[in-house]
Design a protein around this motif. Sequence first.
Motif, PDB file in Angstrom:
ATOM      1  N   MET A 263     -18.325 -18.904  20.517  1.00 45.85           N
ATOM      2  CA  MET A 263     -19.395 -18.488  21.395  1.00 45.85           C
ATOM      3  C   MET A 263     -19.376 -19.388  22.627  1.00 45.85           C
ATOM      4  SD  MET A 263     -21.694 -16.049  21.177  1.00 45.85           S
ATOM      5  CE  MET A 263     -21.484 -15.662  19.471  1.00 45.85           C
ATOM      6  N   GLN A 264     -19.533 -18.780  23.765  1.00 44.90           N
ATOM      7  CA  GLN A 264     -19.590 -19.523  25.019  1.00 44.90           C
ATOM      8  C   GLN A 264     -21.031 -19.456  25.553  1.00 44.90           C
ATOM      9  OE1 GLN A 264     -17.255 -17.740  28.104  1.00 44.90           O
ATOM     10  NE2 GLN A 264     -17.842 -19.254  29.634  1.00 44.90           N
ATOM     11  N   ILE A 265     -21.622 -20.590  25.834  1.00 41.07           N
ATOM     12  CA  ILE A 265     -22.966 -20.637  26.407  1.00 41.07           C
ATOM     13  C   ILE A 265     -22.854 -20.436  27.912  1.00 41.07           C
ATOM     14  CG2 ILE A 265     -25.052 -22.019  26.740  1.00 41.07           C
ATOM     15  CD1 ILE A 265     -24.485 -21.259  23.805  1.00 41.07           C
ATOM     16  N   ILE A 266     -23.614 -19.474  28.441  1.00 44.22           N
ATOM     17  CA  ILE A 266     -23.570 -19.182  29.870  1.00 44.22           C
ATOM     18  C   ILE A 266     -24.703 -19.874  30.615  1.00 44.22           C
ATOM     19  CG2 ILE A 266     -23.697 -17.346  31.598  1.00 44.22           C
ATOM     20  CD1 ILE A 266     -22.342 -15.530  29.469  1.00 44.22           C
ATOM     21  N   LYS A 267     -25.940 -19.703  30.116  1.00 48.50           N
ATOM     22  CA  LYS A 267     -27.083 -20.339  30.774  1.00 48.50           C
ATOM     23  C   LYS A 267     -28.288 -20.314  29.846  1.00 48.50           C
ATOM     24  CE  LYS A 267     -28.739 -16.180  33.131  1.00 48.50           C
ATOM     25  NZ  LYS A 267     -29.131 -15.601  34.411  1.00 48.50           N
ATOM     26  N   VAL A 268     -29.282 -21.137  30.181  1.00 49.09           N
ATOM     27  CA  VAL A 268     -30.552 -21.141  29.456  1.00 49.09           C
ATOM     28  C   VAL A 268     -31.407 -20.011  30.026  1.00 49.09           C
ATOM     29  CG1 VAL A 268     -32.663 -22.438  28.978  1.00 49.09           C
ATOM     30  CG2 VAL A 268     -30.467 -23.617  28.982  1.00 49.09           C
ATOM     31  N   LEU A 269     -31.936 -19.169  29.122  1.00 49.27           N
ATOM     32  CA  LEU A 269     -32.794 -18.066  29.549  1.00 49.27           C
ATOM     33  C   LEU A 269     -34.267 -18.461  29.565  1.00 49.27           C
ATOM     34  CD1 LEU A 269     -31.137 -15.145  27.547  1.00 49.27           C
ATOM     35  CD2 LEU A 269     -30.925 -15.628  29.991  1.00 49.27           C
ATOM     36  N   GLY A 270     -34.647 -19.348  28.675  1.00 52.04           N
ATOM     37  CA  GLY A 270     -36.042 -19.760  28.630  1.00 52.04           C
ATOM     38  C   GLY A 270     -36.282 -20.809  27.560  1.00 52.04           C
ATOM     39  N   GLU A 271     -37.454 -21.425  27.612  1.00 53.48           N
ATOM     40  CA  GLU A 271     -37.833 -22.440  26.634  1.00 53.48           C
ATOM     41  C   GLU A 271     -39.231 -22.140  26.144  1.00 53.48           C
ATOM     42  OE1 GLU A 271     -36.917 -26.545  27.368  1.00 53.48           O
ATOM     43  OE2 GLU A 271     -35.558 -25.991  28.991  1.00 53.48           O
TER      44      GLU A 271
ATOM     45  N   LEU B 227     -28.259 -17.590  26.954  1.00 59.71           N
ATOM     46  CA  LEU B 227     -27.361 -16.450  27.050  1.00 59.71           C
ATOM     47  C   LEU B 227     -25.975 -16.930  26.659  1.00 59.71           C
ATOM     48  CD1 LEU B 227     -26.742 -13.524  27.918  1.00 59.71           C
ATOM     49  CD2 LEU B 227     -26.389 -14.408  30.236  1.00 59.71           C
ATOM     50  N   GLY B 228     -25.360 -16.204  25.751  1.00 62.43           N
ATOM     51  CA  GLY B 228     -24.017 -16.551  25.318  1.00 62.43           C
ATOM     52  C   GLY B 228     -23.092 -15.359  25.413  1.00 62.43           C
ATOM     53  N   LYS B 229     -21.807 -15.626  25.274  1.00 58.00           N
ATOM     54  CA  LYS B 229     -20.804 -14.573  25.300  1.00 58.00           C
ATOM     55  C   LYS B 229     -19.869 -14.794  24.119  1.00 58.00           C
ATOM     56  CE  LYS B 229     -17.336 -12.523  28.325  1.00 58.00           C
ATOM     57  NZ  LYS B 229     -16.682 -12.618  29.638  1.00 58.00           N
TER      58      LYS B 229
END
Length: 73
Positions: free
Chosen positions: A1-9, A17-19
């Motif tokens: 899994m690749q982490i793209i960005k934080v969507l929220g906390e 968001l992952g890919k």
Amino acid sequence: MQIIKVLGEGGFGKVMLGKHKVTGEQVAIKLIDSGKLWNAEDIDLVFREAEVMKNLKHNNIIKILNCYTLPNM
């Protein structure tokens, strides 16, 4: 899994968001910060949320694919 960005906390952790590396599918990854779980009721809330989410079927609600508990939980 690749982490793209934080969507929220939120109160217990964050959603990222992952890919998927093989399929390329975008996924939401929720990481619970065990340091924010103060008592058994907090832990129960986390597991109840996962159970409710697993049973919901709607186009605007994500589907739970997997749920992992780490040994230190």
